[in-house]
Write an enzyme that holds these catalytic residues in place. Structure first.
Site, PDB file in Angstrom:
ATOM      1  N   THR A 102      -2.760  -2.098   1.900  1.00 45.64           N
ATOM      2  CA  THR A 102      -3.918  -1.227   2.168  1.00 45.64           C
ATOM      3  C   THR A 102      -5.113  -1.833   1.430  1.00 45.64           C
ATOM      4  O   THR A 102      -5.718  -2.773   1.942  1.00 45.64           O
ATOM      5  CB  THR A 102      -3.629   0.235   1.746  1.00 45.64           C
ATOM      6  OG1 THR A 102      -3.150   0.266   0.405  1.00 45.64           O
ATOM      7  CG2 THR A 102      -2.581   0.857   2.660  1.00 45.64           C
ATOM      8  N   LYS A 135       3.842  -3.171  -2.175  1.00 38.85           N
ATOM      9  CA  LYS A 135       2.385  -2.954  -2.038  1.00 38.85           C
ATOM     10  C   LYS A 135       1.980  -1.744  -2.884  1.00 38.85           C
ATOM     11  O   LYS A 135       2.768  -0.817  -3.056  1.00 38.85           O
ATOM     12  CB  LYS A 135       1.982  -2.767  -0.585  1.00 38.85           C
ATOM     13  CG  LYS A 135       2.517  -1.589   0.165  1.00 38.85           C
ATOM     14  CD  LYS A 135       1.767  -0.287   0.120  1.00 38.85           C
ATOM     15  CE  LYS A 135       0.266  -0.415   0.056  1.00 38.85           C
ATOM     16  NZ  LYS A 135      -0.318   0.898  -0.330  1.00 38.85           N
ATOM     17  N   THR A 149       0.554   5.633  -1.836  1.00 42.81           N
ATOM     18  CA  THR A 149       1.823   4.957  -1.751  1.00 42.81           C
ATOM     19  C   THR A 149       2.048   3.624  -2.404  1.00 42.81           C
ATOM     20  O   THR A 149       1.316   2.671  -2.227  1.00 42.81           O
ATOM     21  CB  THR A 149       2.221   4.730  -0.298  1.00 42.81           C
ATOM     22  OG1 THR A 149       2.045   5.929   0.378  1.00 42.81           O
ATOM     23  CG2 THR A 149       3.626   4.245  -0.178  1.00 42.81           C
ATOM     24  N   GLU A 176      -6.271  -1.222  -8.375  1.00 41.43           N
ATOM     25  CA  GLU A 176      -7.673  -1.026  -8.015  1.00 41.43           C
ATOM     26  C   GLU A 176      -8.631  -1.048  -9.194  1.00 41.43           C
ATOM     27  O   GLU A 176      -8.477  -0.287 -10.136  1.00 41.43           O
ATOM     28  CB  GLU A 176      -7.828   0.321  -7.337  1.00 41.43           C
ATOM     29  CG  GLU A 176      -7.518   0.233  -5.889  1.00 41.43           C
ATOM     30  CD  GLU A 176      -7.974   1.466  -5.180  1.00 41.43           C
ATOM     31  OE1 GLU A 176      -8.356   2.428  -5.848  1.00 41.43           O
ATOM     32  OE2 GLU A 176      -7.948   1.436  -3.951  1.00 41.43           O
ATOM     33  N   ASN A 183     -12.777   4.461  -5.406  1.00 44.32           N
ATOM     34  CA  ASN A 183     -12.140   5.750  -5.149  1.00 44.32           C
ATOM     35  C   ASN A 183     -13.107   6.881  -4.852  1.00 44.32           C
ATOM     36  O   ASN A 183     -12.683   8.007  -4.633  1.00 44.32           O
ATOM     37  CB  ASN A 183     -11.222   6.114  -6.317  1.00 44.32           C
ATOM     38  CG  ASN A 183      -9.959   5.300  -6.268  1.00 44.32           C
ATOM     39  OD1 ASN A 183      -9.238   5.353  -5.279  1.00 44.32           O
ATOM     40  ND2 ASN A 183      -9.705   4.517  -7.300  1.00 44.32           N
ATOM     41  N   SER A 188     -13.882   9.203   5.488  1.00 42.25           N
ATOM     42  CA  SER A 188     -13.852   9.226   6.949  1.00 42.25           C
ATOM     43  C   SER A 188     -14.834   8.231   7.523  1.00 42.25           C
ATOM     44  O   SER A 188     -15.524   7.547   6.800  1.00 42.25           O
ATOM     45  CB  SER A 188     -14.141  10.630   7.450  1.00 42.25           C
ATOM     46  OG  SER A 188     -15.383  11.059   6.970  1.00 42.25           O
TER      47      SER A 188
END
EC number: 2.3.1.35
Lengths: 386, 386
Positions: free
Chosen positions: B148, B171, B182, B262, B381, B386
């Protein structure tokens, strides 16, 4: 008005030279009676600063003549020498006021691990004693002298119809400040109330106010909330009436702490209802409040309810994902096990954000207050400490 | 080399159109046997994604012929319809491979709360089936298709002298990605081992590897680690030997996850030793790892040990502040209840930071891996989902 609002109190806030730049850094609050009932609640952290260890000890008698507070140094993790510094501070205050050191509480806030500059602090007590006054300005000076990275003093005052009042100031919340520690609050009242009742009322009020503010999950080494009763109004109060007004005053202070939390661009109220117990509601609310993915999403004005669902799912509490509802700013985004209204309908662009989680399992509820996780928080808290 | 390293496995990673931009988003790993032993560990979050509920179910028999994984959508909080989508995915894989759906595990990662685009996913399974191969490239394609916001694929491989091996990819870690969920990992081996032994070995290995990485305290709705054994080497292994090599391979993957977390500008290893129990050591390490004030201090290369003391003091674990020692990058900053060497002596300017807390109370230890809290973390983050 704050600590000098109720009759029977004098206060001062002076620059003793503990902080650089001539800022006020030493506060004194004195209870002139006729009574000297007192109570306190303290950090639950196992690593307790010297002033906390001292004040817990002297509070056992539920009697205080004075509180001395300093900013600029937490006097935490400073060993036996640090405790001696706190003791010497109380002795000095006792000497200038003509009371016993056992009647003097001490609070400190600032960098952990550094010793207090006693050669500045002790003469500062003399200066503070000379500045003691009963007016609003004296209360404001004291409220100012305890600030660290707070941008403004926080004061509150409440008057009861029966002729007594409660005033107080507070600074910081959790471990908020860069390199600094502590939430401190001093509350005063001229009601006639026993030390035991004062203690019960303080625990009842802080449980639903100071204990429900959670900015970053930190529990400082120095957190202290004290309440002193002078009895100067001559009005006897019930424990219940006192706790009610005390809760109102504490709520006012807590709202100010939330609004002035480091780097906050949003104030977030998280209400968890329909829980099988209040403990479950509090635990879920706190976990959501401390979740960095929820906090960063809200910094981005993003009603990302999936992160709220993730956060609450990791709490050791009773939940049923098929009955759970999640709403932000009044728009239900998740219900009956799946997505409800579209997230684009929830506008989080304002400063105030409300998250409501309804577990639909019981009758208990709690609201936790927090703030977002912003660039300013990272900036303030990553600056070098020395 | 990863999942296609051990004999008996084929893999593929293709672009099914679940993600925008033609990126690989669908992976398939097939166990050609002769054996099909399997085991899995899953998120402890109460809010579990549909693929987790499905895979937990099918793993009860400790047998898998294949795993299908998608990125771009977590299929979490999607109700009965979401579960039907997972079931249909397994059925489709079963059909193209000529096996039973009960032998197919499913993993998903991506935004919580959105439905899978089945009209893209199902044809994608055909494409993946056509691309199945046993070479290193096929393993890399599969490792790539599950990413991702990871910046690179994470693969590991270990060979045992006795002629068997373990390979795997992973991942993400925790809830790392903006709006995404995840940590997923698939491990393969050609050793001959029973499903029960595989299960024991997997739990032993993940307990000290994946379970000790804590980037932001998040526990996703989709976390899954699967191990599949083909027996193609013909070499029978003991549970202990297998767990040892599996732990090595998992450690390699976890280090890659830590390094690619991240916004990480630092990798932080927190070792707690001298604890009265391993549980205490883990609890203290995790609390320090999740503390935003510790994480921001280290982002600022600041050896602010007071924040470490504060964080560990709020853990429900046995500590004695007078025996406690805190060191960063080899320099002891706190010992015997007070400040030790000056913080200016501890250089945290490099990428790798080591925190050692010695409780001096017992014989137990644990190391928790984490990262700092940087502007990049907040940036990634807080972007709108969207």
């Amino acid at each position: 008005m704050s600590v000098t609002g109720p009759a029977g109190f004098r206060a001062a806030g002076v620059a003793a030279g503990i902080k650089a730049g001539g800022k006020r850094d030493l506060a004194l609050v004195v209870n002139d009676g006729p009574q000297q009932a007192a109570a306190g609640v303290f950090t639950t952290n196992k690593v307790k600063a010297a002033p906390v260890l001292w004040s817990q000890q002297v509070l056992k008698e539920h009697k205080l003549r004075a509180v001395v507070l300093n900013s600029g140094c937490a006097n935490a993790c400073t060993g036996p020498e640090g405790f001696q510094d706190t003791h010497a501070t109380a002795e000095k205050v006792a000497e200038v006021l003509g009371v016993g050191a056992i009647e003097v509480a001490v609070c400190s806030t600032g960098l952990i691990g550094e010793r207090l500059p006693m050669d500045a602090l002790l003469p500062g007590v003399d200066t503070a004693n000379g500045a003691l006054a009963s007016g609003a300005q004296a209360g404001l000076d004291a409220a100012t002298a305890v600030l660290t990275t707070d941008t403004k003093p926080k004061q509150a005052f409440g008057q009861h119809d029966a002729g007594w009042s409660i005033g107080g100031f507070a600074k910081g919340a959790g471990m908020l400040a860069p390199n600094l520690a502590t939430m401190l609050s001093v509350l005063t009242t001229d009601a006639v109330i026993s030390g035991d009742d004062l203690d019960d009322a303080l625990r009842a009020a802080t449980r639903v106010t100071f204990d429900r503010l959670d900015v970053d999950g930190g529990t400082s080494t120095n957190d202290t909330v004290l309440v002193l009763a002078s009895g100067a109004s001559g009005v006897e109060v019930s424990k219940e009436d006192f706790a009610e007004l005390l809760t109102t005053v504490c709520t006012d202070l807590v709202r100010q702490l939330q609004d002035d939390a480091e780097g906050a661009t949003k104030t977030i109220d998280i209400t968890v209802r329909g829980a099988v117990s209040e403990a479950d509601a509090v635990a879920i609310g706190r976990t959501i409040a401390e979740d960095n993915l929820v906090k960063t999403a809200i910094f981005g004005s993003d009603p990302n309810w999936g992160r709220i669902a993730m956060a609450l799912g990791r709490v050791d509490a009773e939940i049923d994902v098929d009955r759970l509802e999640i709403a932000t700013n009044g728009v239900t985004l998740y219900a009956a096990g799946t997505k409800a209204r579209d997230r684009s309908e929830a506008d989080l662009s304002g400063r105030e954000v409300e998250i409501v989680v309804d577990l639909h399992l019981g009758e208990h509820a709690a609201t936790i207050l927090t703030t977002d996780l912003s660039h300013a928080y990272v900036e303030e808290n990553s600056a070098y400490s020395s």
